[in-house]
Write a protein that holds these residues in place. Structure first.
Motif, mmCIF file in Angstrom:
data_model
loop_
_atom_site.group_PDB
_atom_site.id
_atom_site.type_symbol
_atom_site.label_atom_id
_atom_site.label_comp_id
_atom_site.label_asym_id
_atom_site.label_seq_id
_atom_site.Cartn_x
_atom_site.Cartn_y
_atom_site.Cartn_z
ATOM 1 N N SER A 1 42.101 -21.635 39.253
ATOM 2 C CA SER A 1 40.935 -21.081 38.553
ATOM 3 C C SER A 1 40.579 -21.920 37.337
ATOM 4 O O SER A 1 39.395 -22.129 37.029
ATOM 5 N N THR A 2 41.604 -22.424 36.649
ATOM 6 C CA THR A 2 41.358 -23.250 35.463
ATOM 7 C C THR A 2 40.632 -24.536 35.836
ATOM 8 O O THR A 2 39.612 -24.893 35.221
ATOM 9 N N ARG A 3 41.134 -25.231 36.832
ATOM 10 C CA ARG A 3 40.522 -26.503 37.222
ATOM 11 C C ARG A 3 39.100 -26.296 37.739
ATOM 12 O O ARG A 3 38.198 -27.081 37.421
ATOM 13 N N ALA A 4 38.891 -25.240 38.524
ATOM 14 C CA ALA A 4 37.548 -24.977 39.048
ATOM 15 C C ALA A 4 36.583 -24.641 37.914
ATOM 16 O O ALA A 4 35.448 -25.141 37.874
ATOM 17 N N GLY A 5 37.027 -23.805 36.976
ATOM 18 C CA GLY A 5 36.159 -23.413 35.873
ATOM 19 C C GLY A 5 35.840 -24.564 34.942
ATOM 20 O O GLY A 5 34.687 -24.736 34.518
ATOM 21 N N VAL A 6 36.852 -25.374 34.619
ATOM 22 C CA VAL A 6 36.631 -26.513 33.719
ATOM 23 C C VAL A 6 35.687 -27.519 34.364
ATOM 24 O O VAL A 6 34.752 -28.034 33.721
ATOM 25 N N SER A 7 35.912 -27.825 35.635
ATOM 26 C CA SER A 7 35.058 -28.790 36.329
ATOM 27 C C SER A 7 33.609 -28.312 36.377
ATOM 28 O O SER A 7 32.670 -29.081 36.118
ATOM 29 N N SER B 1 36.229 -12.155 42.502
ATOM 30 C CA SER B 1 35.510 -13.123 43.344
ATOM 31 C C SER B 1 34.044 -12.741 43.491
ATOM 32 O O SER B 1 33.160 -13.608 43.488
ATOM 33 N N ALA B 2 33.785 -11.437 43.606
ATOM 34 C CA ALA B 2 32.400 -10.982 43.732
ATOM 35 C C ALA B 2 31.614 -11.294 42.465
ATOM 36 O O ALA B 2 30.454 -11.724 42.526
ATOM 37 N N LEU B 3 32.234 -11.097 41.308
ATOM 38 C CA LEU B 3 31.551 -11.387 40.047
ATOM 39 C C LEU B 3 31.249 -12.878 39.915
ATOM 40 O O LEU B 3 30.183 -13.264 39.432
ATOM 41 N N VAL B 4 32.186 -13.710 40.350
ATOM 42 C CA VAL B 4 31.938 -15.160 40.312
ATOM 43 C C VAL B 4 30.766 -15.510 41.221
ATOM 44 O O VAL B 4 29.864 -16.271 40.853
ATOM 45 N N GLY B 5 30.766 -14.943 42.413
ATOM 46 C CA GLY B 5 29.694 -15.244 43.355
ATOM 47 C C GLY B 5 28.337 -14.736 42.913
ATOM 48 O O GLY B 5 27.307 -15.313 43.272
ATOM 49 N N LEU B 6 28.316 -13.659 42.134
ATOM 50 C CA LEU B 6 27.051 -13.076 41.688
ATOM 51 C C LEU B 6 26.538 -13.691 40.389
ATOM 52 O O LEU B 6 25.478 -13.285 39.902
ATOM 53 N N SER B 7 27.267 -14.625 39.833
ATOM 54 C CA SER B 7 26.826 -15.258 38.586
ATOM 55 C C SER B 7 25.497 -15.963 38.797
ATOM 56 O O SER B 7 25.235 -16.540 39.858
ATOM 57 N N THR B 8 24.658 -15.933 37.776
ATOM 58 C CA THR B 8 23.289 -16.443 37.922
ATOM 59 C C THR B 8 23.192 -17.961 37.817
ATOM 60 O O THR B 8 22.214 -18.547 38.266
ATOM 61 N N ASN B 9 24.195 -18.605 37.212
ATOM 62 C CA ASN B 9 24.145 -20.061 37.081
ATOM 63 C C ASN B 9 25.563 -20.610 36.997
ATOM 64 O O ASN B 9 26.540 -19.851 36.915
ATOM 65 N N ASP B 10 25.679 -21.945 36.993
ATOM 66 C CA ASP B 10 26.994 -22.577 36.998
ATOM 67 C C ASP B 10 27.783 -22.292 35.723
ATOM 68 O O ASP B 10 29.012 -22.149 35.764
ATOM 69 N N ALA C 1 27.697 -19.576 33.813
ATOM 70 C CA ALA C 1 28.240 -18.218 33.889
ATOM 71 C C ALA C 1 29.364 -18.143 34.912
ATOM 72 O O ALA C 1 30.385 -17.475 34.693
ATOM 73 N N ARG C 2 29.205 -18.862 36.026
ATOM 74 C CA ARG C 2 30.248 -18.873 37.053
ATOM 75 C C ARG C 2 31.522 -19.520 36.511
ATOM 76 O O ARG C 2 32.633 -19.036 36.754
ATOM 77 N N ALA C 3 31.364 -20.600 35.756
ATOM 78 C CA ALA C 3 32.521 -21.287 35.180
ATOM 79 C C ALA C 3 33.251 -20.383 34.187
ATOM 80 O O ALA C 3 34.489 -20.328 34.172
ATOM 81 N N GLU C 4 32.509 -19.669 33.375
ATOM 82 C CA GLU C 4 33.141 -18.785 32.394
ATOM 83 C C GLU C 4 33.915 -17.664 33.076
ATOM 84 O O GLU C 4 34.987 -17.264 32.607
ATOM 85 N N ARG C 5 33.400 -17.169 34.185
ATOM 86 C CA ARG C 5 34.122 -16.123 34.916
ATOM 87 C C ARG C 5 35.400 -16.687 35.540
ATOM 88 O O ARG C 5 36.426 -16.002 35.599
ATOM 89 N N GLU C 6 35.341 -17.918 36.010
ATOM 90 C CA GLU C 6 36.546 -18.537 36.572
ATOM 91 C C GLU C 6 37.604 -18.752 35.490
ATOM 92 O O GLU C 6 38.803 -18.532 35.726
#
Length: 215
Positions: free
Chosen positions: A157-163, A107-116, A118-123
């Protein structure tokens, strides 16, 4: 007489007695016993007394060279321990004591992602990890009750990342690549699932099938 002077006098006394011995001779038993008693009692010390001139004390000291080496070894040991702890945490599965720490780190890595993007790929990476955890749980004797919860977390996590990835990178090929990977992992586990778990997994496969389909 001061204690330092007394120690010095005793050392000189013992040295004088030893000096009187002929070459190859050995001290008599009485002398050995007296010397042993003095050493045990602390009345004879190999250290320089406090009133000895400082230049003589410092001249016999060896430079302390082990400090930096010990510091480096300690730092290396700490780094190795942290790496080992990180590895053990990453290998944790639902039910393990370190598993909450693993999820918190994700969760911390997702929150620290620099853009959407990168955040999606972590999810999506987290979703892959949940699928691997389900496989591990199905292979253990006591992991059954946690399978349903892990399947649910995988789908979220899949739905959040894909969206998020669709918004950041419309028509991204990463989505289809992810869906194919998940299908290969989730498909074979269907025959091991209970009825309620099977419904979850089949619903998930239907969802990712739509991600792979042309359009």
């Amino acid at each position: 007489m001061s204690r330092a002077r007394e120690r010095r006098e005793r050392v000189l006394e013992h040295l004088t007695e030893l000096h009187r011995l002929p070459l190859g001779g050995a001290p008599d038993p009485v002398f050995r016993e007296r010397l042993r008693a003095d050493l045990v009692s602390g009345r004879v010390s190999a250290e320089f007394p406090p009133d000895e001139p400082a230049r003589f004390r410092h001249a016999h000291r060896r430079p302390a060279r082990r400090g930096p080496l010990l510091s480096q070894l300690a730092a290396f040991g700490l780094s190795a321990a942290m790496m080992a702890a990180s590895f053990v945490t990453y290998q944790a599965v639902p039910g393990d004591s370190l598993y909450p720490l693993k999820r918190a780190a994700e969760s911390a890595l997702v929150g620290l992602s620099t853009n959407d993007a990168a955040r999606a790929e972590r999810e999506l990476r987290s979703a892959k990890t949940r699928a691997e955890e389900v496989v591990s749980l199905l292979g253990s004797s006591d992991g059954g009750p946690l399978v349903g919860k892990t399947l649910k977390d995988m789908e979220e996590s899949t739905r959040a990342g894909v969206s998020r990835l669709r918004r950041a990178e419309p028509r991204s090929p990463k989505i289809k690549k992810f869906a194919r990977h998940q299908k290969e992992v989730v498909g074979p586990m269907l025959r091991q699932l209970r009825r309620d778990q099977l419904a979850q997994a089949e619903g998930y496969l239907d969802y990712i099938e739509g991600l792979v389909a042309p359009g």
